[in-house]
Design a protein around this motif. Sequence first.
Motif, PDB file in Angstrom:
ATOM      1  N   ASP A 258       0.765  -1.141  -0.202  1.00 31.53           N
ATOM      2  CA  ASP A 258       0.169  -0.074   0.073  1.00 31.53           C
ATOM      3  C   ASP A 258       0.840   1.365   0.103  1.00 31.53           C
ATOM      4  N   ARG A 259       0.984   2.008  -1.158  1.00 35.90           N
ATOM      5  CA  ARG A 259       1.797   3.177  -1.190  1.00 35.90           C
ATOM      6  C   ARG A 259       1.390   4.171  -0.221  1.00 35.90           C
ATOM      7  N   GLY A 260       0.156   4.516   0.276  1.00 34.87           N
ATOM      8  CA  GLY A 260      -0.169   5.598   1.274  1.00 34.87           C
ATOM      9  C   GLY A 260       0.387   5.118   2.538  1.00 34.87           C
ATOM     10  N   LEU A 261       0.177   3.784   2.949  1.00 33.07           N
ATOM     11  CA  LEU A 261       0.941   3.117   4.006  1.00 33.07           C
ATOM     12  C   LEU A 261       2.302   3.276   4.055  1.00 33.07           C
ATOM     13  N   ARG A 262       3.010   2.855   3.207  1.00 33.90           N
ATOM     14  CA  ARG A 262       4.161   3.162   2.932  1.00 33.90           C
ATOM     15  C   ARG A 262       4.674   4.420   3.130  1.00 33.90           C
ATOM     16  N   ASP A 263       4.240   5.710   2.608  1.00 33.59           N
ATOM     17  CA  ASP A 263       4.586   6.816   2.946  1.00 33.59           C
ATOM     18  C   ASP A 263       4.371   7.156   4.470  1.00 33.59           C
ATOM     19  N   ARG A 264       3.383   6.884   4.985  1.00 34.30           N
ATOM     20  CA  ARG A 264       2.941   7.324   6.404  1.00 34.30           C
ATOM     21  C   ARG A 264       4.137   6.278   7.361  1.00 34.30           C
ATOM     22  N   ALA A 265       4.414   5.167   6.985  1.00 36.42           N
ATOM     23  CA  ALA A 265       5.422   4.555   7.947  1.00 36.42           C
ATOM     24  C   ALA A 265       7.051   4.986   7.599  1.00 36.42           C
ATOM     25  N   THR A 266       7.162   5.229   6.506  1.00 37.31           N
ATOM     26  CA  THR A 266       8.550   5.761   6.449  1.00 37.31           C
ATOM     27  C   THR A 266       8.643   7.210   7.167  1.00 37.31           C
ATOM     28  N   ALA A 267       7.588   7.982   6.954  1.00 36.25           N
ATOM     29  CA  ALA A 267       7.642   9.425   7.784  1.00 36.25           C
ATOM     30  C   ALA A 267       8.163   9.090   9.248  1.00 36.25           C
ATOM     31  N   LEU A 268       7.560   8.114   9.826  1.00 36.90           N
ATOM     32  CA  LEU A 268       7.966   7.814  11.204  1.00 36.90           C
ATOM     33  C   LEU A 268       9.121   6.930  11.390  1.00 36.90           C
ATOM     34  N   GLY A 269       9.994   6.690  10.179  1.00 38.51           N
ATOM     35  CA  GLY A 269      11.393   6.034  10.569  1.00 38.51           C
ATOM     36  C   GLY A 269      10.998   4.629  10.206  1.00 38.51           C
ATOM     37  N   ALA A 270       9.972   4.133   9.846  1.00 39.08           N
ATOM     38  CA  ALA A 270       9.809   2.560   9.836  1.00 39.08           C
ATOM     39  C   ALA A 270      10.489   2.302   8.141  1.00 39.08           C
ATOM     40  N   GLU A 271      11.055   1.224   7.891  1.00 39.11           N
ATOM     41  CA  GLU A 271      11.352   0.504   6.832  1.00 39.11           C
ATOM     42  C   GLU A 271      10.065  -0.157   6.108  1.00 39.11           C
ATOM     43  N   VAL A 272       9.970  -0.161   4.814  1.00 42.46           N
ATOM     44  CA  VAL A 272       8.953  -1.039   4.339  1.00 42.46           C
ATOM     45  C   VAL A 272       9.477  -1.830   3.170  1.00 42.46           C
ATOM     46  N   ARG A 273       8.716  -3.136   3.265  1.00 42.99           N
ATOM     47  CA  ARG A 273       9.003  -4.138   2.068  1.00 42.99           C
ATOM     48  C   ARG A 273       7.724  -4.718   1.900  1.00 42.99           C
ATOM     49  N   GLY A 274       7.657  -5.031   0.575  1.00 40.72           N
ATOM     50  CA  GLY A 274       6.673  -5.563  -0.089  1.00 40.72           C
ATOM     51  C   GLY A 274       6.062  -7.022   0.353  1.00 40.72           C
TER      52      GLY A 274
END
Length: 144
Positions: free
Chosen positions: A122-138
């Motif tokens: 989910d691109r929107g969730l990806r943006d929100r999570a990375t803004a908080l310092g989390a990494e994102v993987r598919g």
Amino acid sequence: MSSAAPTPVPAGSAGSAVPLIIVDGANVVGSVPDGWWRDRAGAAIRLRDKLAALPAAGLPGIPPPIEVVLVVEGKARDIPQGPPGVRIARATGSGDDEIIDVVRHEHTSGPVPRRIVVITADRGLRDRATALGAEVRGPTAVPR
């Protein structure tokens, strides 16, 4: 934002060196066209059971031990906790909001920053999570 308080983390895990993997259950289940829509709870249980090996196995680039949280929503929200290794976070509203609440809680609850990886496409969730310092993987980063 979800209306419920974030799912509490197990005692002693906040701020630990153990990485946290947060799995967007609906998104990961939905990434495999196997008829999951006919039985959303059953699909979430199958995912939960496949994730159970991760705490001891780790992920590529993330050696064990790791902590795994599976965020479930909607019809999958009532699945049982199941085998050890995967903690279930039950979203009372949006699963994405629950994931962000868990990320925020983890970043503010311990004295030491913790590596947090959110599994979603989910691109929107990806943006929100990375803004908080989390990494994102598919979704392909975890067994499905």
